[in-house]
Design a protein around this motif. Structure first.
Motif, PDB file in Angstrom:
ATOM      1  N   LEU A 170       0.837  -1.211   0.000  1.00  0.00           N
ATOM      2  CA  LEU A 170       0.000   0.000   0.000  1.00  0.00           C
ATOM      3  C   LEU A 170       0.865   1.250   0.000  1.00  0.00           C
ATOM      4  N   THR A 171       1.902   1.230   0.841  1.00  0.00           N
ATOM      5  CA  THR A 171       2.808   2.379   0.919  1.00  0.00           C
ATOM      6  C   THR A 171       3.490   2.603  -0.426  1.00  0.00           C
ATOM      7  N   ARG A 172       3.965   1.531  -1.041  1.00  0.00           N
ATOM      8  CA  ARG A 172       4.613   1.637  -2.359  1.00  0.00           C
ATOM      9  C   ARG A 172       3.666   2.257  -3.381  1.00  0.00           C
ATOM     10  N   LEU A 173       2.422   1.786  -3.383  1.00  0.00           N
ATOM     11  CA  LEU A 173       1.469   2.243  -4.392  1.00  0.00           C
ATOM     12  C   LEU A 173       1.077   3.707  -4.216  1.00  0.00           C
ATOM     13  N   PHE A 174       1.109   4.204  -2.969  1.00  0.00           N
ATOM     14  CA  PHE A 174       0.651   5.576  -2.724  1.00  0.00           C
ATOM     15  C   PHE A 174       1.785   6.540  -2.376  1.00  0.00           C
ATOM     16  N   LEU A 175       3.024   6.095  -2.525  1.00  0.00           N
ATOM     17  CA  LEU A 175       4.151   7.000  -2.255  1.00  0.00           C
ATOM     18  C   LEU A 175       4.144   8.254  -3.140  1.00  0.00           C
ATOM     19  N   PRO A 176       3.791   8.132  -4.420  1.00  0.00           N
ATOM     20  CA  PRO A 176       3.761   9.363  -5.233  1.00  0.00           C
ATOM     21  C   PRO A 176       2.828  10.427  -4.645  1.00  0.00           C
ATOM     22  N   GLN A 177       1.635   9.995  -4.202  1.00  0.00           N
ATOM     23  CA  GLN A 177       0.674  10.946  -3.612  1.00  0.00           C
ATOM     24  C   GLN A 177       1.181  11.492  -2.283  1.00  0.00           C
ATOM     25  N   LEU A 178       1.874  10.645  -1.506  1.00  0.00           N
ATOM     26  CA  LEU A 178       2.421  11.085  -0.218  1.00  0.00           C
ATOM     27  C   LEU A 178       3.560  12.082  -0.433  1.00  0.00           C
ATOM     28  N   ARG A 179       4.374  11.838  -1.451  1.00  0.00           N
ATOM     29  CA  ARG A 179       5.475  12.771  -1.746  1.00  0.00           C
ATOM     30  C   ARG A 179       4.933  14.123  -2.202  1.00  0.00           C
ATOM     31  N   THR A 180       3.892  14.088  -3.031  1.00  0.00           N
ATOM     32  CA  THR A 180       3.276  15.328  -3.513  1.00  0.00           C
ATOM     33  C   THR A 180       2.807  16.188  -2.340  1.00  0.00           C
ATOM     34  N   ALA A 181       2.202  15.540  -1.339  1.00  0.00           N
ATOM     35  CA  ALA A 181       1.640  16.255  -0.193  1.00  0.00           C
ATOM     36  C   ALA A 181       2.657  16.477   0.920  1.00  0.00           C
ATOM     37  N   ARG A 182       3.891  15.941   0.746  1.00  0.00           N
ATOM     38  CA  ARG A 182       4.839  15.898   1.869  1.00  0.00           C
ATOM     39  C   ARG A 182       4.098  15.340   3.085  1.00  0.00           C
ATOM     40  N   GLY A 183       3.550  14.145   2.873  1.00  0.00           N
ATOM     41  CA  GLY A 183       2.618  13.554   3.818  1.00  0.00           C
ATOM     42  C   GLY A 183       3.263  12.749   4.934  1.00  0.00           C
ATOM     43  N   HIS A 184       2.439  11.934   5.557  1.00  0.00           N
ATOM     44  CA  HIS A 184       2.821  11.243   6.793  1.00  0.00           C
ATOM     45  C   HIS A 184       2.314   9.802   6.728  1.00  0.00           C
ATOM     46  N   VAL A 185       3.195   8.848   7.012  1.00  0.00           N
ATOM     47  CA  VAL A 185       2.782   7.447   7.076  1.00  0.00           C
ATOM     48  C   VAL A 185       2.811   7.026   8.542  1.00  0.00           C
ATOM     49  N   VAL A 186       1.669   6.542   9.033  1.00  0.00           N
ATOM     50  CA  VAL A 186       1.575   6.087  10.424  1.00  0.00           C
ATOM     51  C   VAL A 186       1.332   4.582  10.429  1.00  0.00           C
ATOM     52  N   PHE A 187       2.236   3.862  11.066  1.00  0.00           N
ATOM     53  CA  PHE A 187       2.079   2.415  11.220  1.00  0.00           C
ATOM     54  C   PHE A 187       1.586   2.138  12.637  1.00  0.00           C
ATOM     55  N   VAL A 188       0.369   1.621  12.761  1.00  0.00           N
ATOM     56  CA  VAL A 188      -0.108   1.203  14.076  1.00  0.00           C
ATOM     57  C   VAL A 188       0.503  -0.172  14.331  1.00  0.00           C
ATOM     58  N   ASN A 189       1.584  -0.160  15.086  1.00  0.00           N
ATOM     59  CA  ASN A 189       2.311  -1.376  15.375  1.00  0.00           C
ATOM     60  C   ASN A 189       1.700  -2.024  16.624  1.00  0.00           C
ATOM     61  N   SER A 190       2.498  -2.454  17.568  1.00  0.00           N
ATOM     62  CA  SER A 190       1.999  -3.157  18.752  1.00  0.00           C
ATOM     63  C   SER A 190       3.146  -3.300  19.729  1.00  0.00           C
ATOM     64  N   GLY A 191       2.822  -3.478  20.995  1.00  0.00           N
ATOM     65  CA  GLY A 191       3.877  -3.823  21.948  1.00  0.00           C
ATOM     66  C   GLY A 191       4.624  -5.065  21.486  1.00  0.00           C
ATOM     67  N   ALA A 192       3.920  -5.925  20.711  1.00  0.00           N
ATOM     68  CA  ALA A 192       4.532  -7.153  20.188  1.00  0.00           C
ATOM     69  C   ALA A 192       5.550  -6.856  19.092  1.00  0.00           C
ATOM     70  N   GLY A 193       5.580  -5.595  18.628  1.00  0.00           N
ATOM     71  CA  GLY A 193       6.600  -5.204  17.656  1.00  0.00           C
ATOM     72  C   GLY A 193       7.933  -4.906  18.316  1.00  0.00           C
ATOM     73  N   LEU A 194       7.937  -4.882  19.649  1.00  0.00           N
ATOM     74  CA  LEU A 194       9.155  -4.608  20.421  1.00  0.00           C
ATOM     75  C   LEU A 194       9.574  -5.804  21.271  1.00  0.00           C
ATOM     76  N   ASN A 195       8.595  -6.611  21.703  1.00  0.00           N
ATOM     77  CA  ASN A 195       8.876  -7.793  22.527  1.00  0.00           C
ATOM     78  C   ASN A 195       7.973  -8.935  22.107  1.00  0.00           C
ATOM     79  N   ALA A 196       8.573 -10.113  21.933  1.00  0.00           N
ATOM     80  CA  ALA A 196       7.779 -11.281  21.537  1.00  0.00           C
ATOM     81  C   ALA A 196       7.642 -12.233  22.721  1.00  0.00           C
ATOM     82  N   HIS A 197       6.406 -12.540  23.076  1.00  0.00           N
ATOM     83  CA  HIS A 197       6.150 -13.446  24.197  1.00  0.00           C
ATOM     84  C   HIS A 197       5.741 -14.826  23.693  1.00  0.00           C
ATOM     85  N   ALA A 198       5.675 -15.768  24.589  1.00  0.00           N
ATOM     86  CA  ALA A 198       5.246 -17.128  24.239  1.00  0.00           C
ATOM     87  C   ALA A 198       3.903 -17.083  23.519  1.00  0.00           C
ATOM     88  N   GLU A 199       3.766 -17.880  22.483  1.00  0.00           N
ATOM     89  CA  GLU A 199       2.553 -18.034  21.671  1.00  0.00           C
ATOM     90  C   GLU A 199       2.268 -16.856  20.729  1.00  0.00           C
TER      91      GLU A 199
END
Length: 232
Positions: A114-143
């Motif tokens: 999605l980011t690749r496909l819309f980068l031209p529009q984001l560059r035009t607007a000098r826009g902002h990409v927000v990734f809603v990650n997770s605490g699991a993106g910093l620490n991985a627990h069992a399961e």
């Protein structure tokens, strides 16, 4: 008259994505909401009058480019908020390749595409990409191996993108919410065999407040990584 900002949001049907969409909609910004199919698009259009919808299935990122080639697209995007995600817990000894692939496709490969496909529009607007990650993106627990791997990968995607697009004026923020009261959290609890009590977890509105703060930050600054934890 100042041009209204346009925000593209995935996962606007529930949880954090819905809270972000609602807040932006209430203040009169323009929304482009991604829906997995026409039925979902109709629901989102009903929930957010005046919003545009785009149909594309994040579970099948290979076909996103084809899907978008048949629909009118915005010519500039001020923010792209990746909020959609899936979770499927299980020990490494039991998780199938299907469970791994399903989470990697929706949580990592689809945001990259999605980011690749819309980068031209984001560059035009000098826009902002927000990734809603997770605490699991910093620490991985069992399961949590497959989900956490997808979210660790999402952090890598954000960090690389930030370095690549800084010169184009595109800002990139990763948000790492702790457990948030949402349908996904209810599913996690049922997979864990635990009782779900929404009041124990972060209200999606609080995460939305943090996301809007990063989007609205003056141009001389950028929030790179934002961790949001339960306050009690």
């Amino acid at each position: 008259m100042a041009r209204m900002a346009t925000h593209m949001i995935t996962g606007a049907g529930s949880g954090i994505g819905a809270a972000v969409a609602r807040r932006l909609h209430e203040r009169g910004d323009e929304l482009v909401l991604l829906a997995r199919d026409a039925g979902r698009a109709k629901e989102l259009a009903g929930a957010f009058p005046g919003a545009r919808t785009l149909v594309g299935d994040l579970a099948n990122p290979d076909r996103l480019s084809w899907a978008f080639s048949h629909q009118p697209l915005p010519d500039r995007i001020d923010s792209l908020v990746h909020s959609a995600g899936v979770v499927d817990l299980g020990p490494v000894g039991e998780l199938t390749t299907r469970a791994w692939r399903g989470q990697l496709e929706v949580n990592l490969i689809a945001p990259a595409e999605l980011t690749r496909l819309f980068l031209p529009q984001l560059r035009t607007a000098r826009g902002h990409v927000v990734f809603v990650n997770s605490g699991a993106g910093l620490n991985a627990h069992a399961e949590w191996s497959a989900y956490a791997a997808s979210k660790h990968g999402l952090k890598a995607l954000a960090d690389s993108l930030r370095a690549e697009e800084h010169g184009n004026g595109v800002r990139v923020t990763s948000v790492y919410p702790g457990r948030t009261a949402s349908p996904m959290q209810a599913k996690v609890h049922s997979q864990e065999g635990k009782e779900y009590d929404a009041s124990r977890w972060i209200d999606p509105e609080s995460v939305a407040t943090a996301i809007l703060a990063s989007i609205d930050l003056p141009r001389d600054a950028e929030v790179n990584d934002l961790t949001v934890r339960p306050g009690h």
